[in-house]
Each structure stands twice: as C-alpha cells, then as structure tokens.
Design a protein around this motif. Structure first.
Motif, PDB file in Angstrom:
ATOM      1  N   ARG A   1       1.084   5.516  -0.995  1.00  0.00           N
ATOM      2  CA  ARG A   1       0.283   7.137  -0.999  1.00  0.00           C
ATOM      3  C   ARG A   1       1.009   7.763  -2.010  1.00  0.00           C
ATOM      4  O   ARG A   1       1.770   8.207  -2.350  1.00  0.00           O
ATOM      5  CB  ARG A   1      -0.082   7.767   0.386  1.00  0.00           C
ATOM      6  CG  ARG A   1      -0.874   8.599   0.307  1.00  0.00           C
ATOM      7  CD  ARG A   1      -0.955   9.268   1.930  1.00  0.00           C
ATOM      8  NE  ARG A   1      -1.182   7.967   2.718  1.00  0.00           N
ATOM      9  CZ  ARG A   1      -2.870   7.729   3.224  1.00  0.00           C
ATOM     10  NH1 ARG A   1      -3.079   8.579   2.494  1.00  0.00           N
ATOM     11  NH2 ARG A   1      -3.796   7.050   3.394  1.00  0.00           N
TER      12      ARG A   1
ATOM     13  N   HIS B   1      -9.507   4.019  -4.304  1.00  0.00           N
ATOM     14  CA  HIS B   1      -8.393   3.457  -4.190  1.00  0.00           C
ATOM     15  C   HIS B   1      -7.288   3.191  -5.750  1.00  0.00           C
ATOM     16  O   HIS B   1      -8.290   3.604  -6.714  1.00  0.00           O
ATOM     17  CB  HIS B   1      -7.550   2.643  -3.325  1.00  0.00           C
ATOM     18  CG  HIS B   1      -8.715   1.416  -4.087  1.00  0.00           C
ATOM     19  ND1 HIS B   1      -9.333   0.509  -3.415  1.00  0.00           N
ATOM     20  CD2 HIS B   1      -7.947  -0.219  -5.084  1.00  0.00           C
ATOM     21  CE1 HIS B   1      -9.967  -0.403  -4.002  1.00  0.00           C
ATOM     22  NE2 HIS B   1      -9.485  -0.942  -5.391  1.00  0.00           N
TER      23      HIS B   1
ATOM     24  N   ARG C   1      -3.700  10.183  -2.737  1.00  0.00           N
ATOM     25  CA  ARG C   1      -4.895   8.654  -3.332  1.00  0.00           C
ATOM     26  C   ARG C   1      -3.458   7.224  -2.644  1.00  0.00           C
ATOM     27  O   ARG C   1      -2.905   7.553  -3.268  1.00  0.00           O
ATOM     28  CB  ARG C   1      -4.679   8.797  -4.548  1.00  0.00           C
ATOM     29  CG  ARG C   1      -5.644   9.756  -5.262  1.00  0.00           C
ATOM     30  CD  ARG C   1      -6.139   9.417  -6.755  1.00  0.00           C
ATOM     31  NE  ARG C   1      -6.851  11.224  -7.092  1.00  0.00           N
ATOM     32  CZ  ARG C   1      -7.457  10.357  -6.495  1.00  0.00           C
ATOM     33  NH1 ARG C   1      -8.346   9.416  -6.158  1.00  0.00           N
ATOM     34  NH2 ARG C   1      -8.582  11.514  -7.515  1.00  0.00           N
ATOM     35  N   ILE C   2      -4.259   6.531  -2.452  1.00  0.00           N
ATOM     36  CA  ILE C   2      -3.813   5.569  -1.853  1.00  0.00           C
ATOM     37  C   ILE C   2      -3.552   4.371  -3.614  1.00  0.00           C
ATOM     38  O   ILE C   2      -4.620   4.648  -4.308  1.00  0.00           O
ATOM     39  CB  ILE C   2      -4.841   4.166  -1.077  1.00  0.00           C
ATOM     40  CG1 ILE C   2      -5.262   5.454   0.485  1.00  0.00           C
ATOM     41  CG2 ILE C   2      -4.441   3.124  -0.913  1.00  0.00           C
ATOM     42  CD1 ILE C   2      -3.881   5.315   1.283  1.00  0.00           C
TER      43      ILE C   2
ATOM     44  N   ARG D   1       0.548  -1.510  -0.207  1.00  0.00           N
ATOM     45  CA  ARG D   1       0.226   0.149  -0.332  1.00  0.00           C
ATOM     46  C   ARG D   1       0.895   1.372   0.175  1.00  0.00           C
ATOM     47  O   ARG D   1       1.517   1.146   0.566  1.00  0.00           O
ATOM     48  CB  ARG D   1      -0.736  -0.167   1.461  1.00  0.00           C
ATOM     49  CG  ARG D   1      -1.943   1.359   1.056  1.00  0.00           C
ATOM     50  CD  ARG D   1      -2.865   1.532   2.392  1.00  0.00           C
ATOM     51  NE  ARG D   1      -1.649   1.485   3.501  1.00  0.00           N
ATOM     52  CZ  ARG D   1      -1.655   1.216   4.464  1.00  0.00           C
ATOM     53  NH1 ARG D   1      -2.123   0.073   4.702  1.00  0.00           N
ATOM     54  NH2 ARG D   1      -0.509   1.838   5.449  1.00  0.00           N
TER      55      ARG D   1
ATOM     56  N   HIS E   1      -2.422   0.431  -4.536  1.00  0.00           N
ATOM     57  CA  HIS E   1      -1.796  -0.584  -4.070  1.00  0.00           C
ATOM     58  C   HIS E   1      -0.838  -1.066  -5.110  1.00  0.00           C
ATOM     59  O   HIS E   1      -1.020  -1.082  -6.132  1.00  0.00           O
ATOM     60  CB  HIS E   1      -3.037  -1.970  -4.238  1.00  0.00           C
ATOM     61  CG  HIS E   1      -3.948  -0.836  -3.056  1.00  0.00           C
ATOM     62  ND1 HIS E   1      -3.209  -1.501  -2.110  1.00  0.00           N
ATOM     63  CD2 HIS E   1      -5.340  -0.390  -3.290  1.00  0.00           C
ATOM     64  CE1 HIS E   1      -4.416  -0.777  -1.185  1.00  0.00           C
ATOM     65  NE2 HIS E   1      -5.544  -0.146  -1.791  1.00  0.00           N
TER      66      HIS E   1
END
Ligand code: 5AD
Ligand code: SF4
Length: 447
Positions: free
Chosen positions: A403, A433, A408-409, A401, A411
């Motif tokens: 940022r 996400h 914003r996240i 994870r 993955h």
C-alpha cells in the motif's frame, strides 16, 4: 476456558478493532483461534447495523449455526457489535440458540458472560454507556506491523440516515496520554503503522481536557504528538467529518512527516437540498472549497469518499448535482451506497422514499462515472516511484500486496515479508489497484 474461537467481523474498522479485543480476551483466557466453524468451541459474530442487508446476513448466518449447535450443544454462540446493541432481546427471541448477546459498551464482561451462560442459559448485556474503553483490553491482532488505535468512539452528530449515534452512543475521547502510551507500546512491539479511529476523528477532544489545565486537546495536537513517536513510520486516521476539517488539521497533515497523504472525506450527497435533509452542516461549494484547500496544502493527497444514492426526496435534479460534484471533486475512490432506511433514524419515516428501481438506476450511473474517474486518477500514477508498505502475499502466491502512503494498493511481482517497506515503480494501473516493480531505493534502479 479451553478450546478454540472463530470471530466473524462485519462492517467498519471500529468493529475490526473491537474484534481484535474480543480475540485478545478469549486468548488471554486460554483459547486459541479455530481454523473453521466446524472445529470452533466459541463462535462470535461482531455485527454491523448500518444498512438493512447487514441484518439479513446475521439472521442467515445464525440459521446456519442452528444444526451445528444441535449436534454440538457445547458450542457457544455470541452476537456482539452494533446489531446486538440495536436488536437486544429480539436476537435471542428469533434465534434462541444464541448463548450471549453483548452490546458495544459491554465487551469487558465477555468472559464472565460466556462462563455464566454455561450454567444459566442464554444471557445478554447491553448497556447505554462505555465504562472501560475496549482499547484497555488485550488484543489479538491480525497483523503484527499495523494496528488500529481507537481515539474517540461514538458520535455527537445526528445525520438523519445514520444509526451509529444510536448504537455507539455519544462521542467519548480517550485521554491523549492513554493514546500515546498505547502507540508507544505498539511501536515497541514492532508496529510501524497506526490508524487512529473514531466516528468523527476531527472532533476528538471536545469532551476532555488536557491534564492540569482547562484547555481541550485538539485533533491537530493529537496528530502532532503521535507523529512524534519514535520508530513509527505511518499514521492514518478515519473518518473525519468535512465540517470539522479545520485549518489546523490541514496544517498538521501537511507538516507531520509520518501522517500519510490520504483522507477519507465523506460527501454523502452533492445536492444542498439533500445535505440539509440529511442534517449534514456543509453545502456543496464549501465542501469543494475545503477539498481545494487540502489539495493546495498537500498536493499528493489521495481522497476517498462515501456517497448515498436515493435518500428520501432525492430528485433527478438532486442526483445530477451529486454527479456534478463527483465530476469536479475527482475522488481517487468512492464507497457508494444505496440508501437503506434504518428504524429509529429520522430519515426512515420521511415521506417520499425512493423506489428500488430508481435508486438502482441512479446508483449504476454514479458507479460508472466514478469508475471512469478512478481509472483516470490511477493512470496519473504510471511511471512514478512510490514508497509502499507490504501487507501480505497475493492469492497468486509469488507476488505481494502493498500500500502507498496515499492508500493505493500496489501488487509487486516479488515475494516480500509483511511489514517491509519498499520503493515501487508503477508499471500498470487499474481503477482499484496498481502494478509495480521493485526499485532499489539507493540506486533508483530496477531490481
Ligand atoms: N443507508 C445507506 N448508507 C448509509 N451509510 C450510513 N447510513 C446509511 C444508510 N442508512 C453510509 C454513509 C456512511 C457510511 C459508513 O455508510 O455513507 O458514511
Ligand atoms: Fe453517522 Fe453522521 Fe456520525 Fe458519521 S457523522 S457516524 S454519518 S451520524
């Protein structure tokens, strides 16, 4: 003291910050973190008072601890934070098995209270003013690569729905030199991202002067100074009040390389009538005007907001105004809240409290609208290559994870160490996400 501690934190980042200090104090006294409740010798609830369900949660949690305390009388139970400040003596009246109640201004006396409570029984320290900033206390940080830095706890506003000024007191700005020294110390220990914290960060400095002059430091000055700290990669801040988002702050965000392109810009309501009743000093068109101005200066900026539904007297027309502002503002994300009357605030005794059913129905409509907008805003990121900071492993195990600067996240389908920077190409988007592939920053190719 020996043994282990467990801290449960509720509410906002200021509480997260205070919890790191609570952990730091306990650790400096010889304690270590516990894995679970059963094994802990000290349990701390760092509480939040902003909405009513926070109260209920605390008393529920304390109820669960009663049998544990009966089995293990050596267990120390501490209630800290905003509910401790608000409910004071009534906590130990309702839950006499609580050993220490410690208010928001009293953290430095925690160890002393814990020790004394062993001999003297339940104790409480709730004061009206801060003498020592919690930032001066040792910290046990959750992450090694990022840190909260408190710049100005407290709030001088009087939004009619809000309990914060009552439990955190008036704003108190830390001297700019102290803040810089803390940031430099953090960077020396490997921190790459700091978040400057205050209830109203952009009125920072109103209550202090620059050493050797009568000038008051401004938030824009502070941003520039922190931006100049060598080795630091990212600067964030939260929360600003729209009213105090002046041109010099916008210019500082645009001009400071390390200041991230994200603002949390709390709208609360899109109706001028409700804003007035909330005692929020701006009106909808001004709010939207400021937002335009910020986006012109920093086009990539990510914007999040807070919105309250069902403030006393809110009509369907007022609510439509909120939906319209939300549609026009195109927030990347929004924290939406159902109004919750807080005893002691002006709004709690206003006529025309709105029924639960009406609030729920409006809330659902607002969430549906914002989900659509968040989905659209996220989709704009597809195919972009963005700098990300890795925060940790995903629950899934083999992915990470991270940022973006715009908060914003992302993955990533690759295991990376927390604190690492990477370039990510966005391959899929969802409202809350993004999914990304790692890109070699030099070659621009997929890895
Ligand atoms: N009821 C509902 N939401 C509230 N907030 C603050 N007080 C209340 C309340 N009484 C929300 C505001 C604030 C956020 C932190 O919590 O939107 O910005
Ligand atoms: Fe509460 Fe308003 Fe102060 Fe924010 S600015 S903490 S909403 S009183």
């Amino acid at each position: 003291m020996t043994g282990t501690y467990l801290i449960r934190t509720f509410g906002c980042q200021m509480n997260e910050h205070d919890s790191e200090r609570i952990g730091g104090l306990l650790r400096s006294d010889g304690m270590s973190p516990a894995d679970d409740l059963e094994g802990a010798s000290v349990v701390v609830f760092n509480t939040c008072a902003i909405r009513e369900n926070a109260d209920n949660r605390l008393y529920g949690n304390l109820g669960h601890l009663k049998p544990l305390k009966a089995r293990n009388p050596g267990l120390r139970i501490v209630v800290a934070g905003c509910l401790a400040q608000k409910d004071r003596g009534s906590i130990q009246e309702r839950a006499p098995w609580v050993d220490v109640v410690i208010g928001t201004h009293a953290l430095p006396s925690l160890l002393d209270l814990l020790r004394r409570s062993e001999r003297e029984g339940p104790l409480m320290d709730v004061r009206e003013h801060t003498e020592t900033f919690p930032s001066a206390l040792p910290a046990a940080r959750h992450d090694a690569f990022r840190a909260w830095v408190s710049i100005a706890p407290g709030c001088d506003n009087a939004c009619t729905f809000c309990i914060v000024p009552l439990v955190r007191g008036p704003q108190r700005s830390r001297p700019i030199g102290d803040i810089l020294a803390e940031v430099q110390g953090l960077v020396a220990r490997g921190v790459v991202e700091v978040t400057l914290l205050g209830q109203n960060v952009n009125t920072y400095g109103r209550d202090v002067t620059v050493p050797g002059s009568s000038r008051r430091p401004l938030f824009a000055d502070l941003l520039r100074e922190v931006d100049g700290v060598k080795g630091l990669r990212r600067v964030r801040f939260t929360s600003p009040h729209p009213h105090d988002f002046t041109e010099d702050v916008i210019a500082a965000i645009a001009g400071c390389e390390r200041v991230c392109e994200h603002i949390h810009f709390p709208l609360q309501s899109g109706s001028d009538r409700v804003l007035r009743a909330m005692r929020r000093s701006y009106r909808r068109e001004r709010y939207l005007g400021w937002l335009d101005q910020i986006r012109r200066a920093v086009p990539a900026i990510g914007v999040s907001t807070d919105i309250i539904v069902g403030f006393p007297g809110e009509t369907e027309r007022d609510f439509q105004d909120t939906l319209e502002v939300v549609e026009r503002a195109r927030f990347d994300s929004a924290y939406t809240f159902q109004y919750s009357p807080r005893p002691g605030t002006a709004a709690a005794t206003m006529d025309e409290q709105i029924s639960k059913e009406v609030v729920q129905e409006r809330f659902d409509r607002l969430v549906t609208l914002q989900e659509r907008i968040s989905t659209e805003r996220a989709a704009e990121q597809l195919g972009r290559t963005l700098e990300v900071l890795v925060e940790g492993g995903d629950r899934r195990g083999d992915s990470t994870r991270s940022r973006t600067r715009t908060n914003r996240i992302v993955h990533l389908s690759a295991p990376l160490e927390p604190g690492a920077f990477a370039q990510a190409r966005i391959t899929a988007t969802a409202p809350h996400h993004l999914m990304g592939d790692l890109v070699d920053a030099r070659a621009g190719a997929r890895v």
